[in-house]
Scaffold this motif. Sequence first.
Motif, mmCIF file in Angstrom:
data_model
loop_
_atom_site.group_PDB
_atom_site.id
_atom_site.type_symbol
_atom_site.label_atom_id
_atom_site.label_comp_id
_atom_site.label_asym_id
_atom_site.label_seq_id
_atom_site.Cartn_x
_atom_site.Cartn_y
_atom_site.Cartn_z
ATOM 1 N N ARG A 18 0.634 -1.298 0.029
ATOM 2 C CA ARG A 18 -0.023 0.139 0.057
ATOM 3 C C ARG A 18 0.926 1.134 -0.007
ATOM 4 O O ARG A 18 0.645 2.162 -0.761
ATOM 5 C CB ARG A 18 -1.034 -0.086 1.259
ATOM 6 N N ILE A 19 1.902 1.337 0.731
ATOM 7 C CA ILE A 19 2.793 2.269 0.867
ATOM 8 C C ILE A 19 3.317 2.615 -0.384
ATOM 9 O O ILE A 19 3.462 3.624 -0.848
ATOM 10 C CB ILE A 19 3.893 2.178 1.991
ATOM 11 N N MET A 20 3.905 1.635 -1.279
ATOM 12 C CA MET A 20 4.659 1.661 -2.522
ATOM 13 C C MET A 20 3.294 2.406 -3.501
ATOM 14 O O MET A 20 3.986 2.978 -4.249
ATOM 15 C CB MET A 20 5.218 0.093 -3.075
ATOM 16 N N VAL A 21 2.423 1.831 -3.412
ATOM 17 C CA VAL A 21 1.477 2.149 -4.388
ATOM 18 C C VAL A 21 1.130 3.692 -4.301
ATOM 19 O O VAL A 21 0.974 4.603 -5.019
ATOM 20 C CB VAL A 21 0.027 1.466 -4.440
ATOM 21 N N LEU A 22 1.147 4.079 -3.125
ATOM 22 C CA LEU A 22 0.630 5.394 -2.707
ATOM 23 C C LEU A 22 1.855 6.302 -3.278
ATOM 24 O O LEU A 22 1.536 7.435 -3.512
ATOM 25 C CB LEU A 22 0.329 5.755 -1.253
ATOM 26 N N ASN A 23 3.001 6.120 -2.675
ATOM 27 C CA ASN A 23 4.109 6.823 -3.025
ATOM 28 C C ASN A 23 4.342 6.916 -4.705
ATOM 29 O O ASN A 23 4.626 7.870 -5.258
ATOM 30 C CB ASN A 23 5.466 6.301 -2.603
ATOM 31 N N GLY A 24 4.058 5.786 -5.358
ATOM 32 C CA GLY A 24 4.157 5.792 -6.785
ATOM 33 C C GLY A 24 3.107 6.587 -7.214
ATOM 34 O O GLY A 24 3.309 7.559 -8.450
ATOM 35 N N LEU A 25 1.926 6.611 -6.950
ATOM 36 C CA LEU A 25 0.713 7.498 -7.313
ATOM 37 C C LEU A 25 0.929 8.882 -7.031
ATOM 38 O O LEU A 25 0.790 9.630 -8.037
ATOM 39 C CB LEU A 25 -0.516 6.915 -6.671
ATOM 40 N N ALA A 26 1.750 9.131 -5.920
ATOM 41 C CA ALA A 26 2.021 10.575 -5.987
ATOM 42 C C ALA A 26 2.947 11.173 -6.731
ATOM 43 O O ALA A 26 3.011 12.362 -7.476
ATOM 44 C CB ALA A 26 2.474 10.757 -4.428
ATOM 45 N N ALA A 27 4.050 10.263 -6.996
ATOM 46 C CA ALA A 27 4.938 10.528 -8.176
ATOM 47 C C ALA A 27 4.310 10.819 -9.458
ATOM 48 O O ALA A 27 4.556 11.775 -10.262
ATOM 49 C CB ALA A 27 6.017 9.647 -8.219
ATOM 50 N N ALA A 28 3.549 9.985 -9.853
ATOM 51 C CA ALA A 28 2.849 10.058 -11.245
ATOM 52 C C ALA A 28 1.824 11.386 -11.179
ATOM 53 O O ALA A 28 1.884 12.094 -12.356
ATOM 54 C CB ALA A 28 1.918 8.783 -11.537
ATOM 55 N N TYR A 29 1.015 11.478 -10.031
ATOM 56 C CA TYR A 29 0.470 12.661 -10.086
ATOM 57 C C TYR A 29 1.278 13.971 -10.237
ATOM 58 O O TYR A 29 1.025 15.075 -10.775
ATOM 59 C CB TYR A 29 -0.399 12.932 -8.919
ATOM 60 N N ARG A 30 2.321 13.993 -9.385
ATOM 61 C CA ARG A 30 3.393 15.158 -9.464
ATOM 62 C C ARG A 30 3.728 15.358 -11.133
ATOM 63 O O ARG A 30 3.781 16.676 -11.407
ATOM 64 C CB ARG A 30 4.517 15.101 -8.718
ATOM 65 N N ASP A 53 0.041 12.067 2.148
ATOM 66 C CA ASP A 53 -0.638 12.103 3.375
ATOM 67 C C ASP A 53 -0.922 10.791 3.871
ATOM 68 O O ASP A 53 -0.571 10.463 4.977
ATOM 69 C CB ASP A 53 -1.799 13.023 3.296
ATOM 70 N N GLN A 54 -1.746 10.222 2.846
ATOM 71 C CA GLN A 54 -2.118 8.678 3.323
ATOM 72 C C GLN A 54 -0.888 7.769 3.432
ATOM 73 O O GLN A 54 -0.859 7.083 4.340
ATOM 74 C CB GLN A 54 -3.168 7.943 2.266
ATOM 75 N N VAL A 101 2.738 4.305 6.744
ATOM 76 C CA VAL A 101 3.872 3.986 7.217
ATOM 77 C C VAL A 101 4.043 4.168 8.674
ATOM 78 O O VAL A 101 4.735 3.513 9.331
ATOM 79 C CB VAL A 101 5.103 5.202 6.576
ATOM 80 N N LYS A 102 3.513 5.423 9.421
ATOM 81 C CA LYS A 102 3.648 5.362 10.847
ATOM 82 C C LYS A 102 2.834 4.332 11.554
ATOM 83 O O LYS A 102 3.285 3.803 12.586
ATOM 84 C CB LYS A 102 3.020 6.877 11.028
ATOM 85 N N ALA A 103 1.742 3.779 10.902
ATOM 86 C CA ALA A 103 0.994 2.716 11.617
ATOM 87 C C ALA A 103 1.970 1.337 11.323
ATOM 88 O O ALA A 103 1.605 0.612 12.485
ATOM 89 C CB ALA A 103 -0.093 2.371 10.710
ATOM 90 N N VAL A 104 2.964 1.109 10.638
ATOM 91 C CA VAL A 104 3.704 0.100 10.551
ATOM 92 C C VAL A 104 4.920 0.221 11.354
ATOM 93 O O VAL A 104 5.825 -0.631 11.326
ATOM 94 C CB VAL A 104 3.844 -0.825 9.550
ATOM 95 N N ASP A 105 5.534 1.655 11.495
ATOM 96 C CA ASP A 105 6.936 1.920 11.990
ATOM 97 C C ASP A 105 7.967 1.602 11.155
ATOM 98 O O ASP A 105 8.581 0.566 11.602
ATOM 99 C CB ASP A 105 6.834 1.273 13.614
ATOM 100 N N SER A 106 8.032 2.050 10.019
ATOM 101 C CA SER A 106 8.854 1.812 9.067
ATOM 102 C C SER A 106 9.667 3.151 8.559
ATOM 103 O O SER A 106 9.345 3.795 7.898
ATOM 104 C CB SER A 106 8.567 1.148 7.789
ATOM 105 N N LEU A 151 9.183 5.829 5.677
ATOM 106 C CA LEU A 151 8.872 7.199 6.059
ATOM 107 C C LEU A 151 9.771 8.274 5.483
ATOM 108 O O LEU A 151 9.274 9.261 5.118
ATOM 109 C CB LEU A 151 8.940 7.406 7.579
ATOM 110 N N ALA A 152 11.017 7.933 5.578
ATOM 111 C CA ALA A 152 12.146 8.955 4.770
ATOM 112 C C ALA A 152 11.939 9.134 3.480
ATOM 113 O O ALA A 152 11.877 10.237 2.637
ATOM 114 C CB ALA A 152 13.567 8.560 5.276
ATOM 115 N N SER A 153 11.354 8.066 2.648
ATOM 116 C CA SER A 153 11.089 8.075 1.346
ATOM 117 C C SER A 153 10.073 8.763 1.047
ATOM 118 O O SER A 153 9.990 9.719 -0.026
ATOM 119 C CB SER A 153 11.055 6.808 0.908
ATOM 120 N N THR A 154 9.030 8.816 1.855
ATOM 121 C CA THR A 154 7.679 9.626 1.635
ATOM 122 C C THR A 154 8.135 11.019 1.911
ATOM 123 O O THR A 154 7.574 11.958 1.139
ATOM 124 C CB THR A 154 6.671 9.150 2.749
#
Length: 293
Positions: free
Chosen positions: A153-165, A178-179, A184-189, A193-196
Amino acid sequence: MSIPPVLWSLTLSLWLVACSGPPSTTPLADRWQENRSKAAQLFRECRTDLAMAEYRKVLYLAELRDDQTGIADALLNLGTVHLVRGEPQEAAVQYRHARERFQALGDPTATLQTEIGLASVQVGLGQPRAGVAAYQQLWQQMEQDKRSLPLFRIMVLNGLAAAYRELGAFSQAHASLDQAEQEVKAVDSPRDLASTWMNRARLYLQQGEEQKAAEEVGRALAMDRAMENVLGIGADLMLLGTLAEKQHKIEQAQDYFRQAGSLFEYCGVDRQRIFSPAQRKYLQPDARNGPEK
């Protein structure tokens, strides 16, 4: 100009399959296990050229043993290493082969991994609209199946953000990040988080909000340094170099770009795929007066 894949897919770069093949009971199986472990370790150390060579050996040994799961996993990992190295076309070939095999094996989770990789490839090839469509479809699929791993889910959201940008759809990009940050914070990674944060810094930079970009990349760099995330550090320094260049701080920009170049060289990533022609001129000894016009 599309951002080189290595610079926006750092969350993806952290994901390599730990394939669960048959127990090591033969010399070939033992060699396969040894090479697989070595390849994963080299990748964690950011030695992508060496990791690539080892994964090719893993693929060869899996083929000798007719280990279909091992073959598919090796292809998937090769695709990921290619993408991290800024080689999206080569990555696409490996991802497609892996997808075919995982589909034949009836493995929906691994098939999803290949689909995420292929969506990343589309953005890397400068096709953000196709990337948005692919990521949206994947997100809908994961929303329907709540068993999807949080990392996916984190990968898809970051990828989606990059595509939108890339499309200039800034509000949608911020919403995706934001999502992603919540996930990320929910799974403590910390690494994700740094990538986001880094992806948000790029978004602010493209919007012309340089101070906010500097704040985001600053905390991303601190976290990446704490974890010795070499690729992440390199990407952070590239962004800091771009910010310094915009502020006409030529010596500082040169220092950032040179540090980033050294890290990418260590990782086996071709500088030609990362630095623009103007940025490459900062790497020369006579770059104090800025790049040539």
